[in-house]
Design an enzyme around this catalytic site. Structure first.
Site, short mmCIF file in Angstrom:
data_model
loop_
_atom_site.label_atom_id
_atom_site.label_comp_id
_atom_site.label_asym_id
_atom_site.label_seq_id
_atom_site.Cartn_x
_atom_site.Cartn_y
_atom_site.Cartn_z
N LYS A 184 -72.30 89.75 15.88
CA LYS A 184 -71.40 88.86 16.61
C LYS A 184 -70.16 89.62 17.06
O LYS A 184 -69.56 90.37 16.29
CB LYS A 184 -70.95 87.69 15.72
CG LYS A 184 -72.07 86.78 15.29
CD LYS A 184 -71.57 85.68 14.38
CE LYS A 184 -72.70 84.77 13.94
NZ LYS A 184 -72.22 83.72 13.02
N TYR A 192 -67.89 83.63 20.87
CA TYR A 192 -68.54 84.82 20.35
C TYR A 192 -69.89 85.05 20.99
O TYR A 192 -70.62 84.13 21.32
CB TYR A 192 -68.64 84.82 18.82
CG TYR A 192 -69.40 83.68 18.19
CD1 TYR A 192 -70.72 83.85 17.78
CD2 TYR A 192 -68.79 82.45 17.96
CE1 TYR A 192 -71.41 82.83 17.17
CE2 TYR A 192 -69.48 81.42 17.35
CZ TYR A 192 -70.79 81.62 16.97
OH TYR A 192 -71.48 80.59 16.36
#
Length: 183
Positions: free
Chosen positions: A77, A137
């Site tokens: 991420k 993200y």
């Protein structure tokens, strides 16, 4: 772009170049070629392609996490805040790692424009420090409901030092998450 290693060397703080003038500011929030070359310069394997963007909106005190996905759907991420601020946490749950069960926390905000790279093999969570916080993200794999897992945000195995924000707001799902149990 400036990249700083954290206490867990695989988790990186990324600070993009920001160009400001009397009109405001501009930055490239992501440039794959630059991102990958910086990883290679640091001797790290560049992440696979990013395949999904996720965004959340949270009130002050909302704690989300700790979440991760099991292999073969583990996700890396790249996390940033576009409005407000969070205390963002990555917990190393890679059993063969020198930093196994250690965590790192970084304040990400729309003011400091920092991003956090969290590789596969980490549980991720964050605490909103302001109302109307927007977190965005990128992930290296798609969301797979059957691979999703959660861990307790207050698990003594991690002993995360969350900042005081008054009343924490935690979803029933996250409140019911199990403590970490290596398998």
């Amino acid at each position: 772009m400036k990249i700083t290693r954290t206490e867990i060397p695989d988790v990186l703080i990324i600070e993009p170049a920001v160009f400001s003038d009397s009109r405001g500011w501009f930055m490239e929030s992501f440039n794959e070629k630059l991102f990958n070359s910086e990883f290679e310069r640091l001797g790290l394997r560049a992440p696979g392609p990013f395949v999904q963007d996720n965004q959340s909106s949270s009130r002050k005190g909302v704690l989300r996490g700790l979440h991760y996905q099991m292999a073969p759907h583990a996700q890396g991420k790249l996390v940033r805040v576009v409005q407000g601020s969070v205390f963002d946490v990555a917990v190393d749950i890679r059993k063969d790692s020198a930093t196994y069960l250690k965590w790192v926390g970084v304040e990400l905000s729309s003011n400091n424009r920092k991003m956090l790279w969290i590789p596969e093999g980490f549980a991720h969570g964050f605490l909103a420090l302001e109302d109307d916080t927007l977190l965005l993200y990128k992930t290296t794999d798609y969301y797979q409901p059957g691979a999703e897992r959660s861990l307790r945000w207050d698990d003594v195995a991690f002993n995360i030092d969350w900042p005081a924000v008054g009343q924490m707001i935690i979803s029933p799902k996250d409140e019911a998450a199990p403590e970490y149990c290596p398998q």
